[in-house]
Scaffold this active site. Sequence first.
Site, mmCIF file in Angstrom:
data_model
loop_
_atom_site.group_PDB
_atom_site.id
_atom_site.type_symbol
_atom_site.label_atom_id
_atom_site.label_comp_id
_atom_site.label_asym_id
_atom_site.label_seq_id
_atom_site.Cartn_x
_atom_site.Cartn_y
_atom_site.Cartn_z
ATOM 1 N N SER A 1 0.876 -1.165 0.209
ATOM 2 C CA SER A 1 -0.031 0.457 -0.280
ATOM 3 C C SER A 1 0.946 1.407 -0.184
ATOM 4 C CB SER A 1 -1.004 0.234 1.354
ATOM 5 O OG SER A 1 -2.126 -1.236 0.942
HETATM 6 N N1 SAH Z 1 -0.332 -5.489 4.277
HETATM 7 C C1 SAH Z 1 0.438 -5.268 3.453
HETATM 8 C C2 SAH Z 1 0.242 -4.644 1.416
HETATM 9 C C3 SAH Z 1 -1.809 -5.988 1.153
HETATM 10 S S1 SAH Z 1 -1.909 -5.940 -0.303
HETATM 11 C C4 SAH Z 1 1.538 -4.625 3.288
HETATM 12 O O1 SAH Z 1 1.922 -4.005 4.572
HETATM 13 O O2 SAH Z 1 2.204 -4.918 2.361
HETATM 14 C C5 SAH Z 1 -3.513 -7.698 0.225
HETATM 15 C C6 SAH Z 1 -3.091 -8.014 0.684
HETATM 16 O O3 SAH Z 1 -3.893 -9.548 0.706
HETATM 17 C C7 SAH Z 1 -2.189 -9.814 -0.515
HETATM 18 O O4 SAH Z 1 -0.968 -10.060 -0.329
HETATM 19 C C8 SAH Z 1 -3.040 -10.739 -0.964
HETATM 20 O O5 SAH Z 1 -2.323 -11.662 -1.082
HETATM 21 C C9 SAH Z 1 -2.920 -10.752 0.867
HETATM 22 N N2 SAH Z 1 -5.542 -11.746 0.758
HETATM 23 C C10 SAH Z 1 -6.373 -11.532 -0.720
HETATM 24 N N3 SAH Z 1 -7.514 -11.923 0.148
HETATM 25 C C11 SAH Z 1 -6.701 -12.637 2.158
HETATM 26 C C12 SAH Z 1 -7.389 -13.660 2.613
HETATM 27 N N4 SAH Z 1 -8.666 -14.492 2.355
HETATM 28 N N5 SAH Z 1 -6.581 -13.792 3.573
HETATM 29 C C13 SAH Z 1 -5.070 -13.959 3.654
HETATM 30 N N6 SAH Z 1 -4.645 -12.975 2.957
HETATM 31 C C14 SAH Z 1 -5.327 -12.001 1.770
#
Ligand code: SAH
Length: 224
Positions: A61
């Site tokens: 993000s």
């Molecule tokens: N917080 C992260 C950015 C996250 S992007 C950072 O600081 O870099 C969103 C993430 O959520 C992605 O890696 C995606 O694979 C994950 N995601 C999506 N659905 C999910 C679920 N049901 N359980 C766990 N992770 C999930």
Amino acid sequence: MNYSRLREKLINELIKEGVLRTPKVINAFRMVPRELFVNEGFRELAYVDSPLPIGYGQTISAPSMVAIMTEELKPAKGDKILEVGAGSGYQAAILAELVKPEGHVWSIEVIPELAAYAERNLKRAGYSEYVTVVVGDGSAGLPENAPYDKIMVTAASPGIPEPLTKQLRCGGRLVIPVGRLHLQVLKVVTKDLKCQVSMRDSVPCVFVPLVGKYGFREPDLKLL
Ligand code: SAH
């Protein structure tokens, strides 16, 4: 590349914009080296206020979004926090910086390769002691370590998954982007000491979708 100069410049911009507010959160931004959480090819862009690709169609993000979500969550020393969507591990490191040394962050990630990536990045940055990365579907939370003082979801959700409010301690707080695939509103959910749940809207935002049991369904995801 003088990363600490770029970091300080970005922090000052975020303070001016009003998204970074509290000294503790500002300090966490100073302590966590974001350049260690982006892919090698994107290092020079680590301190540009933009999301960056981390592979597998996912993104780290933008710093301003991390700032807004962290300020809304109000992490405190000693808190037990659940993050859904570890991605690069950057947000987890910021949370760890705020809850350590007594607190702990569990960060659940559905893509095993990204969970490994987050773990590697957190280790290099010195946060592995305070963050446990778990592989799995976090849309239903992580009941093993519940209740949590705070929960942060960093993927777009079609609604507020009931298991997440259940796993939140009374007096706790949940921050989650809720809406359609390409546009959401950051919701701040609070559960008061009498366990009454209420919520309010923070800012509009755009996140990659939450998948899994309480996430977006396959046919919707095909539209991406
Ligand atoms: N917080 C992260 C950015 C996250 S992007 C950072 O600081 O870099 C969103 C993430 O959520 C992605 O890696 C995606 O694979 C994950 N995601 C999506 N659905 C999910 C679920 N049901 N359980 C766990 N992770 C999930």
